[in-house]
Design an enzyme around this catalytic site. Structure first.
Site, PDB file in Angstrom:
ATOM      1  N   THR A   1       0.821  -1.206   0.000  1.00 11.73           N
ATOM      2  CA  THR A   1       0.000   0.000   0.000  1.00 11.73           C
ATOM      3  C   THR A   1       0.861   1.263   0.000  1.00 11.73           C
ATOM      4  O   THR A   1       2.001   1.250   0.486  1.00 11.73           O
ATOM      5  CB  THR A   1      -0.896   0.001   1.262  1.00 11.73           C
ATOM      6  OG1 THR A   1      -1.530   1.263   1.396  1.00 11.73           O
ATOM      7  CG2 THR A   1      -0.086  -0.255   2.537  1.00 11.73           C
ATOM      8  N   ASP A   2       0.275   2.345  -0.490  1.00 10.44           N
ATOM      9  CA  ASP A   2       0.983   3.641  -0.452  1.00 10.44           C
ATOM     10  C   ASP A   2       1.110   4.175   0.981  1.00 10.44           C
ATOM     11  O   ASP A   2       1.896   5.080   1.250  1.00 10.44           O
ATOM     12  CB  ASP A   2       0.284   4.680  -1.341  1.00 10.44           C
ATOM     13  CG  ASP A   2      -1.174   4.926  -0.999  1.00 10.44           C
ATOM     14  OD1 ASP A   2      -1.694   4.309  -0.043  1.00 10.44           O
ATOM     15  OD2 ASP A   2      -1.805   5.742  -1.700  1.00 10.44           O
ATOM     16  N   GLU A   3       0.345   3.586   1.916  1.00 10.70           N
ATOM     17  CA  GLU A   3       0.374   4.092   3.300  1.00 10.70           C
ATOM     18  C   GLU A   3       1.718   3.878   3.978  1.00 10.70           C
ATOM     19  O   GLU A   3       1.974   4.470   5.024  1.00 10.70           O
ATOM     20  CB  GLU A   3      -0.715   3.421   4.129  1.00 10.70           C
ATOM     21  CG  GLU A   3      -2.092   3.738   3.622  1.00 10.70           C
ATOM     22  CD  GLU A   3      -3.164   3.383   4.629  1.00 10.70           C
ATOM     23  OE1 GLU A   3      -2.861   3.171   5.797  1.00 10.70           O
ATOM     24  OE2 GLU A   3      -4.325   3.336   4.212  1.00 10.70           O
TER      25      GLU A   3
ATOM     26  N   TYR B   1      -1.538  -0.660  11.210  1.00 10.28           N
ATOM     27  CA  TYR B   1      -1.724  -1.327   9.906  1.00 10.28           C
ATOM     28  C   TYR B   1      -0.590  -0.971   8.957  1.00 10.28           C
ATOM     29  O   TYR B   1       0.085  -1.857   8.408  1.00 10.28           O
ATOM     30  CB  TYR B   1      -3.077  -0.937   9.284  1.00 10.28           C
ATOM     31  CG  TYR B   1      -3.128  -1.199   7.792  1.00 10.28           C
ATOM     32  CD1 TYR B   1      -3.092  -2.503   7.302  1.00 10.28           C
ATOM     33  CD2 TYR B   1      -3.164  -0.145   6.874  1.00 10.28           C
ATOM     34  CE1 TYR B   1      -3.099  -2.750   5.927  1.00 10.28           C
ATOM     35  CE2 TYR B   1      -3.178  -0.386   5.512  1.00 10.28           C
ATOM     36  CZ  TYR B   1      -3.138  -1.687   5.036  1.00 10.28           C
ATOM     37  OH  TYR B   1      -3.145  -1.933   3.682  1.00 10.28           O
TER      38      TYR B   1
ATOM     39  N   LYS C   1       2.461  -3.292   7.272  1.00  5.93           N
ATOM     40  CA  LYS C   1       2.684  -3.448   5.827  1.00  5.93           C
ATOM     41  C   LYS C   1       4.100  -2.991   5.460  1.00  5.93           C
ATOM     42  O   LYS C   1       4.769  -3.624   4.648  1.00  5.93           O
ATOM     43  CB  LYS C   1       1.647  -2.641   5.027  1.00  5.93           C
ATOM     44  CG  LYS C   1       0.234  -3.163   5.088  1.00  5.93           C
ATOM     45  CD  LYS C   1       0.037  -4.550   4.500  1.00  5.93           C
ATOM     46  CE  LYS C   1       0.202  -4.596   2.993  1.00  5.93           C
ATOM     47  NZ  LYS C   1      -0.176  -5.946   2.459  1.00  5.93           N
TER      48      LYS C   1
HETATM   49  P1  NAD Z   1      -9.558  -7.379   2.639  1.00 10.21           P
HETATM   50  O1  NAD Z   1      -9.501  -7.130   4.109  1.00 10.21           O
HETATM   51  O2  NAD Z   1     -10.814  -7.101   1.891  1.00 10.21           O
HETATM   52  O3  NAD Z   1      -9.185  -8.904   2.333  1.00 10.21           O
HETATM   53  C1  NAD Z   1      -8.136  -9.579   3.002  1.00 10.21           C
HETATM   54  C2  NAD Z   1      -8.283 -11.072   2.728  1.00 10.21           C
HETATM   55  O4  NAD Z   1      -7.186 -11.738   3.384  1.00 10.21           O
HETATM   56  C3  NAD Z   1      -9.572 -11.677   3.292  1.00 10.21           C
HETATM   57  O5  NAD Z   1     -10.142 -12.546   2.354  1.00 10.21           O
HETATM   58  C4  NAD Z   1      -9.093 -12.446   4.530  1.00 10.21           C
HETATM   59  O6  NAD Z   1      -9.903 -13.578   4.832  1.00 10.21           O
HETATM   60  C5  NAD Z   1      -7.694 -12.859   4.098  1.00 10.21           C
HETATM   61  N1  NAD Z   1      -6.817 -13.120   5.242  1.00 10.21           N
HETATM   62  C6  NAD Z   1      -6.617 -12.317   6.330  1.00 10.21           C
HETATM   63  N2  NAD Z   1      -5.741 -12.909   7.177  1.00 10.21           N
HETATM   64  C7  NAD Z   1      -5.370 -14.074   6.610  1.00 10.21           C
HETATM   65  C8  NAD Z   1      -4.484 -15.110   6.993  1.00 10.21           C
HETATM   66  N3  NAD Z   1      -3.802 -15.073   8.134  1.00 10.21           N
HETATM   67  N4  NAD Z   1      -4.324 -16.165   6.153  1.00 10.21           N
HETATM   68  C9  NAD Z   1      -5.022 -16.254   4.992  1.00 10.21           C
HETATM   69  N5  NAD Z   1      -5.885 -15.295   4.581  1.00 10.21           N
HETATM   70  C10 NAD Z   1      -6.051 -14.214   5.381  1.00 10.21           C
HETATM   71  O7  NAD Z   1      -8.340  -6.564   2.051  1.00 10.21           O
HETATM   72  P2  NAD Z   1      -8.190  -5.787   0.658  1.00 10.21           P
HETATM   73  O8  NAD Z   1      -8.683  -4.399   0.807  1.00 10.21           O
HETATM   74  O9  NAD Z   1      -8.693  -6.636  -0.427  1.00 10.21           O
HETATM   75  O10 NAD Z   1      -6.583  -5.694   0.567  1.00 10.21           O
HETATM   76  C11 NAD Z   1      -5.843  -6.749  -0.026  1.00 10.21           C
HETATM   77  C12 NAD Z   1      -4.379  -6.360  -0.035  1.00 10.21           C
HETATM   78  O11 NAD Z   1      -4.175  -5.175  -0.767  1.00 10.21           O
HETATM   79  C13 NAD Z   1      -3.802  -6.107   1.359  1.00 10.21           C
HETATM   80  O12 NAD Z   1      -2.493  -6.635   1.405  1.00 10.21           O
HETATM   81  C14 NAD Z   1      -3.777  -4.596   1.461  1.00 10.21           C
HETATM   82  O13 NAD Z   1      -2.748  -4.166   2.330  1.00 10.21           O
HETATM   83  C15 NAD Z   1      -3.489  -4.210   0.029  1.00 10.21           C
HETATM   84  N6  NAD Z   1      -3.971  -2.878  -0.383  1.00 10.21           N
HETATM   85  C16 NAD Z   1      -5.273  -2.530  -0.174  1.00 10.21           C
HETATM   86  C17 NAD Z   1      -5.730  -1.307  -0.632  1.00 10.21           C
HETATM   87  C18 NAD Z   1      -7.176  -0.877  -0.477  1.00 10.21           C
HETATM   88  O14 NAD Z   1      -7.542   0.205  -0.880  1.00 10.21           O
HETATM   89  N7  NAD Z   1      -8.054  -1.698   0.089  1.00 10.21           N
HETATM   90  C19 NAD Z   1      -4.845  -0.434  -1.278  1.00 10.21           C
HETATM   91  C20 NAD Z   1      -3.518  -0.825  -1.464  1.00 10.21           C
HETATM   92  C21 NAD Z   1      -3.103  -2.065  -1.026  1.00 10.21           C
HETATM   93  O1  TDX Z   2     -16.788   6.107   7.868  1.00  6.74           O
HETATM   94  C1  TDX Z   2     -15.738   6.588   7.437  1.00  6.74           C
HETATM   95  N1  TDX Z   2     -15.622   7.942   7.295  1.00  6.74           N
HETATM   96  C2  TDX Z   2     -14.498   8.536   6.831  1.00  6.74           C
HETATM   97  O2  TDX Z   2     -14.463   9.780   6.705  1.00  6.74           O
HETATM   98  C3  TDX Z   2     -14.603   5.761   7.086  1.00  6.74           C
HETATM   99  C4  TDX Z   2     -14.680   4.272   7.246  1.00  6.74           C
HETATM  100  C5  TDX Z   2     -13.478   6.379   6.594  1.00  6.74           C
HETATM  101  N2  TDX Z   2     -13.415   7.735   6.468  1.00  6.74           N
HETATM  102  C6  TDX Z   2     -12.209   8.352   5.880  1.00  6.74           C
HETATM  103  C7  TDX Z   2     -10.878   7.879   6.422  1.00  6.74           C
HETATM  104  C8  TDX Z   2      -9.970   7.978   5.208  1.00  6.74           C
HETATM  105  O3  TDX Z   2      -9.472   9.306   5.076  1.00  6.74           O
HETATM  106  O4  TDX Z   2     -12.213   7.953   4.503  1.00  6.74           O
HETATM  107  C9  TDX Z   2     -10.886   7.700   4.027  1.00  6.74           C
HETATM  108  C10 TDX Z   2     -10.788   6.269   3.519  1.00  6.74           C
HETATM  109  O5  TDX Z   2     -10.899   5.414   4.648  1.00  6.74           O
HETATM  110  P1  TDX Z   2     -10.745   3.825   4.543  1.00  6.74           P
HETATM  111  O6  TDX Z   2     -11.736   3.289   3.559  1.00  6.74           O
HETATM  112  O7  TDX Z   2     -10.734   3.267   5.911  1.00  6.74           O
HETATM  113  O8  TDX Z   2      -9.333   3.662   3.813  1.00  6.74           O
HETATM  114  P2  TDX Z   2      -7.838   4.135   4.221  1.00  6.74           P
HETATM  115  O9  TDX Z   2      -7.668   4.248   5.680  1.00  6.74           O
HETATM  116  O10 TDX Z   2      -7.486   5.291   3.352  1.00  6.74           O
HETATM  117  O11 TDX Z   2      -7.011   2.819   3.741  1.00  6.74           O
HETATM  118  C11 TDX Z   2      -7.358   2.140   2.505  1.00  6.74           C
HETATM  119  O12 TDX Z   2      -6.422   2.436   1.500  1.00  6.74           O
HETATM  120  C12 TDX Z   2      -5.113   1.981   1.668  1.00  6.74           C
HETATM  121  C13 TDX Z   2      -7.389   0.631   2.747  1.00  6.74           C
HETATM  122  O13 TDX Z   2      -8.320   0.332   3.774  1.00  6.74           O
HETATM  123  C14 TDX Z   2      -6.020   0.109   3.085  1.00  6.74           C
HETATM  124  O14 TDX Z   2      -6.055  -1.324   3.181  1.00  6.74           O
HETATM  125  C15 TDX Z   2      -5.065   0.504   1.986  1.00  6.74           C
HETATM  126  O15 TDX Z   2      -3.758   0.140   2.340  1.00  6.74           O
END
Ligand code: NAD
Ligand code: TDX
Length: 342
Positions: free
Chosen positions: A122-124, A158, A162
């Site tokens: 992630t970019d975080e 988190y 990462k």
């Molecule tokens: P998510 O929480 O929706 O899904 C995570 C999945 O991993 C789930 O299916 C869960 O059951 C599985 N999991 C968790 N712990 C596990 C374990 N110990 N063993 C096997 N499986 C396990 O997450 P997401 O938003 O789809 O993110 C997926 C990946 O992408 C993560 O690595 C996250 O850091 C990265 N990422 C997410 C975002 C975003 O915007 N959501 C952005 C950049 C990177």
């Molecule tokens: O109810 C809400 N109200 C609100 O204002 C929630 C749930 C979030 N927010 C804000 C917080 C953040 O600035 O919205 C923005 C996005 O929040 P999230 O969906 O929780 O995402 P963020 O914390 O930015 O992280 C996401 O992007 C990077 C993913 O969850 C991570 O897994 C990924 O690494």
């Protein structure tokens, strides 16, 4: 690349990647390794052909299981993680276990079996950036977006977990010659995203007659990318990326939270101010922005789903049509947020 393991393939981004591979690469067989935590759902893989995809329910930190699966594959694409910042502020321990110990377990199996590894991050990990209005180059000057040279500076448990997992991958490449690449992507949106996350939470709030909830003043900026574009980027890096390199994935989608929320409200026939201001997230990152020049110029990738309005409409439509997918969990998710004034 005939047989790949996709960890976390029953979660949001992982399952979208599995659909992408099935639809675009007919010669590839996918083994999903997923623990099915609260964030994983086998329904996310429903309808995919059994001769193309198998689901193994298990933990990425289970060494013997991981070793057995890795022996029989060409590559591991590692999505599995605890992924929600707010949860990591309540209890960081599963983040350390899955994101660090789990990644370590996969790295060891790939090292022993000489298997290609792609780490999804992630970019975080880079921390946050000032708002554009506070920057001399208004956000587009050198150093004003994240690149693969930006120093790591994670803010939450988190993002720290990462960041740690990325560093493990780098060390395994350098010390053991592991055939690995890393990608750091910005905020994804699209179907199958858990309703704890910003966009689906607000859409499902409106569909449930609950007012959307904005943290703080809503000025925080996220760089949105459609999850399908993340999938094509990961496939490009997996097949064309240079071993040992890190690629940043982004689609120039910066928007502040207030603007996104107002857009959702208007699209769903509500007044743009029909939301509640709630407690801000402690340590809340201000702005993320990705410079994806390296990925575009060196590997020839480009995003296709660049119309955010269209993508948002499709996402609203998906949650509206798939209420069975999220309804049972809605109250419990909202109760958890209510406990912390959010
Ligand atoms: P998510 O929480 O929706 O899904 C995570 C999945 O991993 C789930 O299916 C869960 O059951 C599985 N999991 C968790 N712990 C596990 C374990 N110990 N063993 C096997 N499986 C396990 O997450 P997401 O938003 O789809 O993110 C997926 C990946 O992408 C993560 O690595 C996250 O850091 C990265 N990422 C997410 C975002 C975003 O915007 N959501 C952005 C950049 C990177
Ligand atoms: O109810 C809400 N109200 C609100 O204002 C929630 C749930 C979030 N927010 C804000 C917080 C953040 O600035 O919205 C923005 C996005 O929040 P999230 O969906 O929780 O995402 P963020 O914390 O930015 O992280 C996401 O992007 C990077 C993913 O969850 C991570 O897994 C990924 O690494």
């Amino acid at each position: 690349m005939k047989k790949i393991i996709v960890t976390g393939g029953a979660g949001f981004i992982g399952s979208n990647f599995v659909h992408y591979v099935v639809n675009n690469h007919p010669d590839v067989f996918v083994t999903v390794l997923d623990k099915l935590t609260y964030a994983g759902n086998r329904e996310n893989l429903a309808g995919l052909p059994a001769d193309r995809v198998q689901l193994v329910v298990g933990d990425i930190a289970d060494g013997p299981l991981v070793n057995e699966l890795v022996q029989d594959c060409d590559a591991v694409v590692h999505y599995a993680a605890e992924s929600h910042n707010d949860n990591s502020l309540k209890d960081p321990s599963p983040f350390i276990q899955t994101n660090l110990v789990g990644t370590f377990t996969l790295l060891e199996a790939c090292r022993k079996n000489n298997v290609r590894f792609h780490h999804v991050s992630t970019d975080e990990v880079y921390g946050d950036l000032p708002l554009r209005e506070d920057l001399p180059g208004h956000g587009d000057g050198p150093g004003e977006k994240f690149t693969d040279h930006t120093p790591y500076n994670p803010s939450s448990p988190y993002s720290a977990s990462k960041a740690g997992s990325d560093l493990l991958v780098r060390a395994w490449v350098r010390s053991f010659g592991l055939q690995a690449t890393i990608s750091n992507c910005s905020n994804n949106y699209g179907p199958y995203q858990h309703i704890e996350k910003f966009i689906p939470r607000q859409i499902t709030n409106i569909l449930s007659g609950i007012k959307p909830k904005l943290y703080g003043d809503g000025k925080n900026v996220r760089d949105w990318i459609h999850t399908n574009d993340h999938s094509s980027a990961v496939w490009t890096i997996l097949t064309k990326g240079k071993i040992g390199e890190t690629y940043l994935i982004g689609a120039d989608g910066e928007k502040d939270n207030k603007t996104v929320l107002e857009q959702i409200l208007v699209e769903m026939g509500q007044k743009p101010d029909a939301y509640d201001h709630v407690n801000d997230r402690p340590g809340h990152d201000l702005r993320y922005a990705i410079d994806s020049t390296k990925l575009r110029e060196e590997l020839g990738w480009k995003p296709e789903y660049t119309d955010f309005n269209e993508g948002l409409k499709d996402t609203i439509d998906w949650y509206t049509k798939h209420q069975d997918w999220w309804k049972a969990e809605k109250q419990a998710v909202e109760n958890k947020y209510a406990q912390v004034g959010q």
